[in-house]
Scaffold this motif. Structure first.
Motif, PDB file in Angstrom:
ATOM      1  N   GLY A  14       2.904  -1.670   6.865  1.00 33.34           N
ATOM      2  CA  GLY A  14       2.170  -1.728   5.611  1.00 33.34           C
ATOM      3  C   GLY A  14       1.161  -0.594   5.541  1.00 33.34           C
ATOM      4  N   VAL A  15       0.622  -0.356   4.358  1.00 37.24           N
ATOM      5  CA  VAL A  15      -0.346   0.724   4.163  1.00 37.24           C
ATOM      6  C   VAL A  15      -1.522   0.219   3.336  1.00 37.24           C
ATOM      7  CG1 VAL A  15      -0.733   3.034   3.189  1.00 37.24           C
ATOM      8  CG2 VAL A  15       1.466   2.489   4.268  1.00 37.24           C
ATOM      9  N   ALA A  16      -2.732   0.606   3.742  1.00 38.55           N
ATOM     10  CA  ALA A  16      -3.952   0.281   3.001  1.00 38.55           C
ATOM     11  C   ALA A  16      -4.691   1.570   2.669  1.00 38.55           C
ATOM     12  CB  ALA A  16      -4.856  -0.637   3.819  1.00 38.55           C
ATOM     13  N   SER A  17      -5.409   1.574   1.551  1.00 41.36           N
ATOM     14  CA  SER A  17      -6.281   2.691   1.201  1.00 41.36           C
ATOM     15  C   SER A  17      -7.628   2.517   1.897  1.00 41.36           C
ATOM     16  CB  SER A  17      -6.504   2.739  -0.312  1.00 41.36           C
ATOM     17  OG  SER A  17      -5.289   2.820  -1.004  1.00 41.36           O
ATOM     18  N   VAL A  18      -8.279   3.640   2.211  1.00 39.33           N
ATOM     19  CA  VAL A  18      -9.593   3.611   2.856  1.00 39.33           C
ATOM     20  C   VAL A  18     -10.563   4.458   2.041  1.00 39.33           C
ATOM     21  CG1 VAL A  18     -10.897   4.019   4.973  1.00 39.33           C
ATOM     22  CG2 VAL A  18      -8.471   3.409   5.109  1.00 39.33           C
ATOM     23  N   GLY A  19     -11.694   3.884   1.672  1.00 35.96           N
ATOM     24  CA  GLY A  19     -12.693   4.607   0.899  1.00 35.96           C
ATOM     25  C   GLY A  19     -13.594   5.452   1.772  1.00 35.96           C
ATOM     26  N   LYS A  20     -14.421   6.288   1.137  1.00 37.59           N
ATOM     27  CA  LYS A  20     -15.374   7.121   1.872  1.00 37.59           C
ATOM     28  C   LYS A  20     -16.377   6.276   2.649  1.00 37.59           C
ATOM     29  CE  LYS A  20     -15.110  10.991  -1.383  1.00 37.59           C
ATOM     30  NZ  LYS A  20     -15.831  11.829  -2.376  1.00 37.59           N
TER      31      LYS A  20
END
Length: 441
Positions: free
Chosen positions: A420-426
């Motif tokens: 799976g893939v998740a987005s990561v914020g600054k």
């Protein structure tokens, strides 16, 4: 130059492994005393049965929902009107269910803290306003509903008090739902409302009974709690169902990913707690207010105590054979309710601070000694985390942070793991993981 590059990569990696101090501040700000006071007030309305008095200022569901609305309005005043508070309602009639004694408006109390960047993306915490006694259709007899579910409603109000001190990129909804005991009417009405408004719902955290630590089986436990989630979406297509036979995903629907997100976040920030992921929609043969959201394709889970006491649920207040029956104030453990409120608050915050999840995740690597993944670029994401796990593992156990939109995991055989893939914020906060939904040919 090579050393500088390695140093930058090291700093980036360390940065994304650190925790956010604001999350600990949120945990510490949750007050057991405020939750206790709110539960006490809710029980003092005598009954909050869905069909009880709506005119009185001291008794019945009408007085209760007006008081809840006033609490959200007071919180909003304290944060410079950062929360929009309103009623959402639908009419139910006797013809709709044998558990409806007379026609009535099902009125939900809604408090929306608008996001600064993604105002149409919502993460929702809900509690139930209504209560019942042994006869769910009896709307005159006392039904204090202290644990079921003044505890969840008080927790939702307290989460609003704490989180209103912060600004978030996505919107947070604090929701009081009615009509739960007669057929999940409030949740069904609000889920339909959100669908019609085109809301992008990240997830629904339904809190139903978060204040009991002593089970009917004699177990006393103030650390464990359950997270119920369905395995795949109820409205999936036939094509999606058939694809699972070949590509997997039997336990990787959006609600299950939300449950994993909560489990992971609690393990990081509240390691003293024992989150139990329960692989089912709800308790055996029973239901809760996350289900109507699931029915329409939204991610939703139920958070609740690990050990129930059935002598204190749906019971007339009485004593029989030395056993005290009834859902009364003295049975609620407010230190425990504080912990589960904090569980909600930190996950609401993490989700609302995170960028959106990728919408498309492609995977390939058939008959190769590697797994290839590709996903769409997400606005606001600094990078992405590829997750994988053994096919029998309930949690995402391995990860790799990258800053592009495709990557090959060399040596990781696609047949032996789920991905799976998740987005990561600054800020380091992550989105919910997305299971692959497209194949790289």
């Amino acid at each position: 130059m090579k050393k500088i590059t390695l140093l930058v990569l090291l700093i980036a990696t360390v940065g994304f492994s650190q925790t956010d101090a604001k999350i600990y501040n949120i945990i510490n700000a949750v007050s057991a005393e405020r939750i206790k006071a709110d539960v006490k007030t809710l029980t003092e309305f005598g009954t909050r049965n869905t069909f009880s008095d709506t005119i009185s200022n001291t008794r019945g569901i009408g007085a209760a929902r007006r008081w809840i609305k006033s609490q959200f309005e007071n919180i909003s005043k304290d944060c410079n009107h950062c929360i929009d508070v309103f009623y959402q309602k639908d009419l139910v009639t006797k013809e709709m269910s044998s558990r409806v004694p007379h026609d009535a408006w099902i009125v939900n109390v809604v408090a929306v803290q608008k996001g600064t960047k993604y105002p149409n993306r919502f993460v929702i915490m809900s509690g139930d306003i209504d209560s019942r006694n042994s006869d769910g259709s009896n709307f005159t007899k006392d039904a204090p509903g202290a644990n079921d579910n003044a505890s969840g409603m008080a927790g939702t109000i307290e989460a609003a008090r704490v989180l209103s001190k912060y600004k978030f990129e996505s919107s947070i909804v604090y929701l009081g739902l009615s009509g739960e005991e007669q057929g999940l009417f409030g949740g069904a009405g609000f889920a339909k409302y959100a669908k019609e408004k085109g809301w992008d719902i990240i997830g629904v955290l339904n809190n139903d009974m978060i204040g009991n630590i002593e089970g009917v089986d004699g177990v006393i436990d103030n650390r464990s709690f359950r997270i119920f989630s369905e395995p795949v979406s109820a409205n999936e297509t036939e094509r999606q169902r058939k694809a699972r036979r070949f590509y997997g995903g039997e336990v990787d629907g959006i609600s299950r990913q939300l449950a994993r997100y909560i489990h992971k976040n609690v393990k990081i920030y509240m390691p003293e707690m024992n989150p139990m992921m329960i692989y089912r929609l709800d308790r055996f043969g029973r239901g809760g207010h996350h289900r109507p959201f699931n029915d329409l394709g939204f991610a939703g889970i139920r958070i609740m105590e690990a050990h129930e006491n059935y002598t204190q649920q749906h019971q007339d207040i009485r004593t029989e054979n030395g056993i005290k029956y009834g859902d009364t104030f003295e049975h609620v453990n407010f230190g425990y309710a504080k912990k589960l409120t904090a569980v909600n608050a930190i996950n609401l915050a993490s989700l609302a601070w995170a960028p959106p999840s990728p919408t498309t995740v492609e995977i390939g690597g058939i008959v190769e000694a590697s797994a290839k993944l590709k996903w769409n670029k997400v606005e606001g994401a600094k990078g992405y985390k590829i997750y994988w796990r053994d096919t029998t593992s309930p949690t995402w156990d391995y990860s790799r942070y990258v800053e592009g939109t495709q990557f090959t995991l060399d040596g990781i055989v696609i047949d032996n793991f789920f991905f799976g893939v998740a987005s990561v914020g600054k800020n380091g906060h992550e989105s919910v993981v997305v299971f692959p939904n497209k194949i790289i040919r």
